[in-house]
Design a protein around this motif. Structure first.
Motif, PDB file in Angstrom:
ATOM      1  N   THR A  61      57.757 -80.243   4.931  1.00  0.00           N
ATOM      2  CA  THR A  61      56.586 -79.516   5.434  1.00  0.00           C
ATOM      3  C   THR A  61      56.431 -79.762   6.928  1.00  0.00           C
ATOM      4  O   THR A  61      57.115 -80.609   7.510  1.00  0.00           O
ATOM      5  CB  THR A  61      55.316 -79.957   4.697  1.00  0.00           C
ATOM      6  OG1 THR A  61      55.172 -81.378   4.803  1.00  0.00           O
ATOM      7  CG2 THR A  61      55.391 -79.576   3.228  1.00  0.00           C
ATOM      8  N   SER A 124      52.007 -88.373  -5.447  1.00  0.00           N
ATOM      9  CA  SER A 124      52.026 -86.936  -5.715  1.00  0.00           C
ATOM     10  C   SER A 124      52.033 -86.123  -4.426  1.00  0.00           C
ATOM     11  O   SER A 124      52.702 -85.092  -4.326  1.00  0.00           O
ATOM     12  CB  SER A 124      50.831 -86.541  -6.576  1.00  0.00           C
ATOM     13  OG  SER A 124      49.612 -86.921  -5.956  1.00  0.00           O
ATOM     14  N   THR A 125      51.296 -86.584  -3.421  1.00  0.00           N
ATOM     15  CA  THR A 125      51.263 -85.903  -2.119  1.00  0.00           C
ATOM     16  C   THR A 125      52.614 -85.982  -1.430  1.00  0.00           C
ATOM     17  O   THR A 125      53.114 -84.991  -0.887  1.00  0.00           O
ATOM     18  CB  THR A 125      50.179 -86.509  -1.221  1.00  0.00           C
ATOM     19  OG1 THR A 125      48.910 -86.391  -1.868  1.00  0.00           O
ATOM     20  CG2 THR A 125      50.127 -85.810   0.124  1.00  0.00           C
ATOM     21  N   LYS A 128      55.462 -83.750  -3.014  1.00  0.00           N
ATOM     22  CA  LYS A 128      55.319 -82.320  -2.772  1.00  0.00           C
ATOM     23  C   LYS A 128      55.802 -81.919  -1.381  1.00  0.00           C
ATOM     24  O   LYS A 128      56.071 -80.741  -1.133  1.00  0.00           O
ATOM     25  CB  LYS A 128      53.859 -81.908  -2.924  1.00  0.00           C
ATOM     26  CG  LYS A 128      53.338 -81.938  -4.355  1.00  0.00           C
ATOM     27  CD  LYS A 128      51.872 -81.574  -4.388  1.00  0.00           C
ATOM     28  CE  LYS A 128      51.312 -81.645  -5.808  1.00  0.00           C
ATOM     29  NZ  LYS A 128      49.855 -81.344  -5.837  1.00  0.00           N
ATOM     30  N   GLN A 129      55.926 -82.872  -0.474  1.00  0.00           N
ATOM     31  CA  GLN A 129      56.239 -82.558   0.922  1.00  0.00           C
ATOM     32  C   GLN A 129      57.611 -83.048   1.374  1.00  0.00           C
ATOM     33  O   GLN A 129      57.983 -82.860   2.521  1.00  0.00           O
ATOM     34  CB  GLN A 129      55.172 -83.159   1.838  1.00  0.00           C
ATOM     35  CG  GLN A 129      53.766 -82.654   1.545  1.00  0.00           C
ATOM     36  CD  GLN A 129      52.747 -83.169   2.555  1.00  0.00           C
ATOM     37  OE1 GLN A 129      52.862 -82.915   3.762  1.00  0.00           O
ATOM     38  NE2 GLN A 129      51.758 -83.891   2.077  1.00  0.00           N
ATOM     39  N   SER A 131      61.944 -83.987   0.153  1.00  0.00           N
ATOM     40  CA  SER A 131      63.034 -83.865  -0.810  1.00  0.00           C
ATOM     41  C   SER A 131      64.041 -84.959  -0.493  1.00  0.00           C
ATOM     42  O   SER A 131      64.069 -85.483   0.622  1.00  0.00           O
ATOM     43  CB  SER A 131      63.695 -82.486  -0.727  1.00  0.00           C
ATOM     44  OG  SER A 131      64.330 -82.311   0.528  1.00  0.00           O
ATOM     45  N   ASP A 141      66.404 -77.543  -4.240  1.00  0.00           N
ATOM     46  CA  ASP A 141      65.045 -77.194  -3.835  1.00  0.00           C
ATOM     47  C   ASP A 141      64.960 -75.740  -3.370  1.00  0.00           C
ATOM     48  O   ASP A 141      64.022 -75.019  -3.701  1.00  0.00           O
ATOM     49  CB  ASP A 141      64.571 -78.112  -2.698  1.00  0.00           C
ATOM     50  CG  ASP A 141      63.894 -79.367  -3.221  1.00  0.00           C
ATOM     51  OD1 ASP A 141      63.500 -79.371  -4.408  1.00  0.00           O
ATOM     52  OD2 ASP A 141      63.766 -80.335  -2.470  1.00  0.00           O
ATOM     53  N   ASP A 145      62.612 -72.566  -5.391  1.00  0.00           N
ATOM     54  CA  ASP A 145      61.404 -71.995  -4.813  1.00  0.00           C
ATOM     55  C   ASP A 145      61.139 -70.611  -5.411  1.00  0.00           C
ATOM     56  O   ASP A 145      61.987 -69.718  -5.353  1.00  0.00           O
ATOM     57  CB  ASP A 145      61.551 -71.893  -3.287  1.00  0.00           C
ATOM     58  CG  ASP A 145      60.278 -71.421  -2.627  1.00  0.00           C
ATOM     59  OD1 ASP A 145      60.091 -70.201  -2.501  1.00  0.00           O
ATOM     60  OD2 ASP A 145      59.455 -72.278  -2.249  1.00  0.00           O
TER      61      ASP A 145
END
Length: 331
Positions: A61, A124-125, A128-129, A131, A141, A145
């Motif tokens: 991200t 968890s945060t 999600k951001q 890999s 990944d 998507d």
């Protein structure tokens, strides 16, 4: 032609050997024991996780925000600050905390870019951001998507409509329907269908194996569990068969027709992969694979396979009689 195929096979074997010795492409950061805030737990780790201390992630991200304060201080509403970590930065897992009272996520992870830049965030945060810092994981990944898959599916439909329109005019060849005299395209579609069934089987029945593979990928089938090893073996067979199919198509067709045939082959393989990936999840894919294999093999051996060779020019013929290449009569 034979020299080309020998070169293709040698190149593929070289790729396999290199892939089995894969290493990360970035400079990893390794946490020392002094980096951790819980030295007493240095030999422990969270159960059920496929990563451990010193495991490297790459930020996907725009910005990953970390807190330099401990989770206890954050939850106690102590005034805190945040530190940004930019996209494509490599972060290593340093430590963890389990805070049962945290209603958002009881697991906190401390990650670091360097000895000076490290901080805490919810597990968890973080996941999600980021890999895993491995090109195979990032490839997984990319094709996982949903938005990208929708775009690819739309492109596939457009390409399919174009190929079918051209083929309906009798201006193009198409695998299974108006095929050419080579078995490799048919074999490729069967390999794709089988690989899709195996992949969906892994996802449906043994998801933990795929999750572990995601965090520790390799293209070497000899180091994986049986079902995953089968999937990777099918992958390498698809690579070899694709190269052989391209070689034969370019040899048998003029360039413009060959490009259109290969485009049609790509469309068929894409449709086959999507259909068998989805139907296997509801257990229909297994009998469907048997039916598809029967259809594909029957179409090739009854309608596309050549049984004769011209005695004058050596070209392959479907039947005896006048050779369309040199006009010689073959009895």
């Amino acid at each position: 032609m034979y020299n080309t195929r020998i070169f293709v096979l040698l190149s593929t074997l070289t790729i396999v050997l290199l892939a089995s010795c894969h290493h990360g492409s970035h400079t990893a950061y390794y946490a020392s024991p002094s980096d951790t805030l819980a030295a007493d737990d240095s030999t422990d780790w969270l159960p059920g996780r496929h990563y451990d201390r010193n495991y490297n992630f790459i930020v996907q991200t725009d910005t990953l925000w970390l807190s330099p304060q401990t989770p206890e201080e954050v939850l106690a509403d102590v005034p805190t600050d945040t530190m940004p970590v930019e996209r494509n930065s490599i972060v290593a897992v340093v430590d963890y905390r389990v805070i049962a009272a945290d209603s958002t996520d009881s697991v906190w992870l401390q990650v670091a870019c360097s000895s000076e830049l490290k901080g805490w965030t919810h597990e968890s945060t973080l996941l999600k951001q980021v890999s895993p810092d491995d090109p195979i994981s990032q490839f997984i990944d990319f094709f996982s998507d949903t938005h990208r898959l929708i775009v690819l599916l739309l492109l596939l439909v457009i390409m399919a409509a174009y190929v079918l329109r051209i083929s309906s005019r009798g201006e193009a060849f198409l695998v299974h329907f108006k095929d050419i005299n080579t078995f490799y395209p048919t074999l490729l579609t069967l390999l794709v269908a089988t690989a899709a069934v195996v992949y969906a089987t892994i996802q449906h029945f043994t998801p933990d194996i795929w999750q572990h593979y995601y965090y520790h990928p390799s293209l070497n089938p000899f180091t994986q569990p049986p079902l995953l090893a089968l999937f990777l073996a099918l992958f390498w067979l698809m690579v070899i068969t694709t190269l052989a199919a391209i070689d034969d198509v370019l040899r048998l067709l003029v360039p413009s027709t060959a490009v259109l045939y290969l485009l049609g082959l790509l469309v068929v393989c894409g449709i086959v992969y999507v259909v068998f990936s989805l139907t296997t999840l509801i257990l229909i894919g297994y009998p469907l694979l048997v039916g598809y294999a029967t259809f594909a093999l029957r179409r090739y051996f009854l309608h596309n396979r050549t049984h004769y060779i011209c005695g004058h020019c050596g070209q392959r013929l479907k039947q005896k009689g006048r050779c369309p290449h040199c006009n010689a009569i073959n009895e």
